[in-house]
Enzyme design. Structure first.
Site, PDB file in Angstrom:
ATOM      1  N   HIS A 198       3.033  -4.030  -8.469  1.00 42.83           N
ATOM      2  CA  HIS A 198       1.831  -4.491  -7.762  1.00 42.83           C
ATOM      3  C   HIS A 198       1.672  -3.811  -6.403  1.00 42.83           C
ATOM      4  O   HIS A 198       0.597  -3.307  -6.055  1.00 42.83           O
ATOM      5  CB  HIS A 198       1.921  -6.004  -7.593  1.00 42.83           C
TER       6      HIS A 198
ATOM      7  N   ASN B  87      -4.430   0.516  -9.503  1.00 43.97           N
ATOM      8  CA  ASN B  87      -3.830  -0.612 -10.225  1.00 43.97           C
ATOM      9  C   ASN B  87      -4.724  -1.153 -11.331  1.00 43.97           C
ATOM     10  O   ASN B  87      -4.310  -2.033 -12.086  1.00 43.97           O
ATOM     11  CB  ASN B  87      -3.453  -1.739  -9.260  1.00 43.97           C
ATOM     12  N   TYR B  88      -5.947  -0.630 -11.428  1.00 45.94           N
ATOM     13  CA  TYR B  88      -6.776  -0.867 -12.604  1.00 45.94           C
ATOM     14  C   TYR B  88      -6.776   0.424 -13.425  1.00 45.94           C
ATOM     15  O   TYR B  88      -7.811   1.029 -13.669  1.00 45.94           O
ATOM     16  CB  TYR B  88      -8.213  -1.243 -12.213  1.00 45.94           C
TER      17      TYR B  88
ATOM     18  N   ARG C 145       9.051  -1.752 -16.163  1.00 50.36           N
ATOM     19  CA  ARG C 145       8.094  -2.850 -16.165  1.00 50.36           C
ATOM     20  C   ARG C 145       8.592  -3.990 -15.284  1.00 50.36           C
ATOM     21  O   ARG C 145       9.697  -4.483 -15.457  1.00 50.36           O
ATOM     22  CB  ARG C 145       7.886  -3.366 -17.598  1.00 50.36           C
ATOM     23  N   SER C 146       7.747  -4.382 -14.332  1.00 49.36           N
ATOM     24  CA  SER C 146       8.092  -5.540 -13.509  1.00 49.36           C
ATOM     25  C   SER C 146       7.295  -6.762 -13.949  1.00 49.36           C
ATOM     26  O   SER C 146       7.838  -7.834 -14.141  1.00 49.36           O
ATOM     27  CB  SER C 146       7.873  -5.245 -12.025  1.00 49.36           C
ATOM     28  N   GLY C 147       5.980  -6.597 -14.129  1.00 49.62           N
ATOM     29  CA  GLY C 147       5.165  -7.735 -14.553  1.00 49.62           C
ATOM     30  C   GLY C 147       4.353  -7.495 -15.811  1.00 49.62           C
ATOM     31  O   GLY C 147       3.881  -8.433 -16.439  1.00 49.62           O
TER      32      GLY C 147
ATOM     33  N   VAL D 247       5.997  -7.977  -8.759  1.00 51.05           N
ATOM     34  CA  VAL D 247       5.978  -7.465  -7.382  1.00 51.05           C
ATOM     35  C   VAL D 247       6.256  -5.964  -7.325  1.00 51.05           C
ATOM     36  O   VAL D 247       5.643  -5.245  -6.540  1.00 51.05           O
ATOM     37  CB  VAL D 247       6.995  -8.244  -6.524  1.00 51.05           C
ATOM     38  N   GLY D 248       7.169  -5.475  -8.168  1.00 44.67           N
ATOM     39  CA  GLY D 248       7.546  -4.059  -8.111  1.00 44.67           C
ATOM     40  C   GLY D 248       6.370  -3.128  -8.247  1.00 44.67           C
ATOM     41  O   GLY D 248       6.135  -2.254  -7.405  1.00 44.67           O
TER      42      GLY D 248
ATOM     43  N   TYR E 122      -9.624   2.241  -8.545  1.00 45.81           N
ATOM     44  CA  TYR E 122      -8.421   1.576  -8.039  1.00 45.81           C
ATOM     45  C   TYR E 122      -7.262   1.854  -8.989  1.00 45.81           C
ATOM     46  O   TYR E 122      -7.346   1.559 -10.181  1.00 45.81           O
ATOM     47  CB  TYR E 122      -8.678   0.074  -7.929  1.00 45.81           C
TER      48      TYR E 122
END
Length: 534
Positions: free
Chosen positions: A183, A474-475, A107-109, A180-181, A472
């Site tokens: 994303h 990232n969704y 986990r980055s964010g 950032v990682g 997408y």
């Protein structure tokens, strides 16, 4: 000659693997922690380890979890949370987990919409590697680039660049608490995508740790792997440690605006025109539309509001010339617009009040937290007015529905579908993000709101992309399909149910790269890229 530390590690591994099937939860935690401690020359501080019995465990787990739905008591929790301080710590965590057959989540964010960066619906026990302590940003104006560690947020990244220069920026997301990682592994779209493309279109290098615990850069990982991680989704190939990103020029002064229009103010007519204008207008203008229910002033009557939220890379006078020529229907006036620095525009686009200083970006905190379910679509032909009227009818029956329509065109249409795994390029007019939120942790409420958004998604099928119906990555949306729950490799055909939606024909190459780069499928999750021969 075997050193004592090495012998100790071997004994831990042998005992742990031999008795893993009957091992207790405590034994798994202890084995993983002992493996880490005995391998590292500099043992991590004990505050880097958190188990369910540790006082701060829940605080650490929940601290960057954006979707409260994913941290309810019924959701599986990691057996151990490790917060590494450097690359060596991550390398050792990967080696130990691989030997002990422990699944890892990174986990980055914490923005993953289905929470798979910190929870798991798969059977094997798992540990969470939380990268929040690795957030260095090193800006090099002479090289026109920067290196940023995976745990930094986009807000921190933007702020650190602005400290060095008011005429340089980074292409990335609109939400300022994105890690950032993860994303950038999904593409990283934002308010400058029509001018400069995606974040991954401006990525120059990366550092990744593979299943062997080796840290690789672009040269040592190879161009195929570097291609795959720039839009192929997180958690399939390795652990992203850091990214090297290109700096892009921005004006010292940019212009922003928010213009709301309700159904009573011809919102349907204006939005229909927007579909033709927004993807074809000047590349310097990014004009998205946020759609939600509101109450009409001084009444209890609800209506639908469409708010045009925009960034223009230039001054207000040139913006008004462009809008008056191309989109007079919106009726944009000078009083609607505000000139500011690019960093201030980041705050505006993210929805922060003007009273919040830009230093807030250094906190890495999100603008909101709630329970939600989200989906996405890509639109290649304008939605007719009758189609939009069907959306409004459904919206007014729900409590807190929300949509964002993000325009494409510009640079996005000039980059080939195969240049990165992110394929949603030429021909896309705009992307739709659907979000349905609720405020209480209630099983019946969740089912109700899930049902609503799924029905809206079915209704929209006639108006969006087809074969495949694009989405997408990232969704993240587990409704599209999942890998085998027991962790066994999933067939290419089954994985294609979401793989083609996210990546279209690029999915085939992603599977080939995965098979070569991670042949044992160590890095896996509910929608990770599978291995296999094609």
């Amino acid at each position: 000659m075997i050193h004592d530390s090495t012998l100790l590690l071997l004994l831990v591994l042998i005992v742990s693997v031999a008795h893993f099937s009957s091992a207790s939860l405590h034994h798994t935690q202890h084995s993983f922690q002992l493996c880490l401690s005995s391998t590292l020359t500099q043992t991590p501080n004990t505050t880097c380890f958190f188990t369910p019995k540790t006082p701060n465990y829940t605080l650490i787990l929940n601290t960057t979890a954006q979707n409260l739905r994913c941290i309810t008591p019924s959701n599986p929790k990691p057996q151990l949370i490790f917060t590494p301080l450097n690359e060596k710590h991550i390398q050792t965590a990967v080696i130990c987990a691989n030997k002990l057959r422990i699944q890892l989540r990174f986990r980055s964010g914490g923005h993953d919409y289905e929470g798979i960066s910190y929870t798991s619906a798969m059977d094997p026990p798992f540990a969470l590697i939380d990268l929040s302590k690795m957030r260095a940003v090193n800006v090099d104006l002479d090289d026109n680039s920067l290196w940023v560690e995976a745990g930094a947020t986009t807000g921190e990244l933007y702020y650190k660049v602005a400290q060095k220069s008011t005429t340089h920026a980074v292409v990335g997301g609109l939400c300022t608490s994105l890690g950032v990682g993860g994303h950038f592994t999904g593409g990283a779209y934002g308010s400058m995508m029509r001018k400069y493309g995606l974040g991954v279109d401006n990525a120059l290098d990366a550092k990744i740790i593979n299943a062997k615990g080796e840290i690789l850069d672009r040269k040592s990982m190879g161009e195929d792997a570097f291609w795959a991680i720039r839009g192929g989704g997180g958690g399939s190939y390795g652990v992203i440690v850091s990214w090297k990103l290109k700096l892009v020029p921005v004006p010292a002064t940019v212009t922003v605006f928010n213009v709301p229009r309700t159904l009573e103010q011809d919102a349907t007519k204006i939005l229909y025109k927007w579909q033709h204008v927004a993807p074809n207008i000047d590349d310097d203008l990014f004009m998205r539309v946020m759609i939600q229910n509101i109450n009409l002033p001084n009444t209890t009557k609800r209506t639908v509001s469409t708010t045009y939220n925009a960034l223009f890379l230039g001054g207000v006078d040139r913006l008004l010339e462009i809008m008056n020529k191309s989109f007079p229907e919106l009726g944009l006036e000078k009083s609607d617009c505000s000139e500011m620095s690019w960093l201030e525009s980041v705050m505006f686009i993210a929805g922060f009040p003007k009273t919040v200083p830009t230093t807030f970006l250094l906190s890495g905190k999100p603008a909101f937290l709630n329970y939600f379910k989200a989906k996405s679509d890509f639109v290649r032909r304008p939605i007719p007015k009758r189609g939009m009227e069907g959306i409004w009818k459904r919206f007014l029956k729900e409590e807190i529905p929300f949509m964002i329509w993000n325009p494409y065109g510009g640079m996005m249409g000039r980059i080939s579908e195969s240049s990165t795994p992110f394929p949603h390029r030429n021909g896309v007019l705009f992307k739709i993000q659907y979000v349905n939120s609720w405020t209480v942790n209630d099983e019946q409420a969740m089912k109700k709101h899930y049902k609503w958004i799924r029905k809206l998604y079915r209704y929209m099928s006639r108006y969006v992309s087809k074969d495949p119906r694009e989405a997408y990555v990232n969704y993240r949306d587990l409704d599209l399909g999942m890998n085998e729950k027991n962790g066994d490799n999933t067939s290419f055909v089954k994985a294609s149910s979401w793989g083609r939606s996210y990546f279209k024909d690029n999915f085939i190459k992603l599977v080939k790269v995965k098979t070569e780069f991670d042949p044992d499928n160590f890095f896996r999750h509910e929608q990770s890229i599978p291995i296999g021969s094609l």
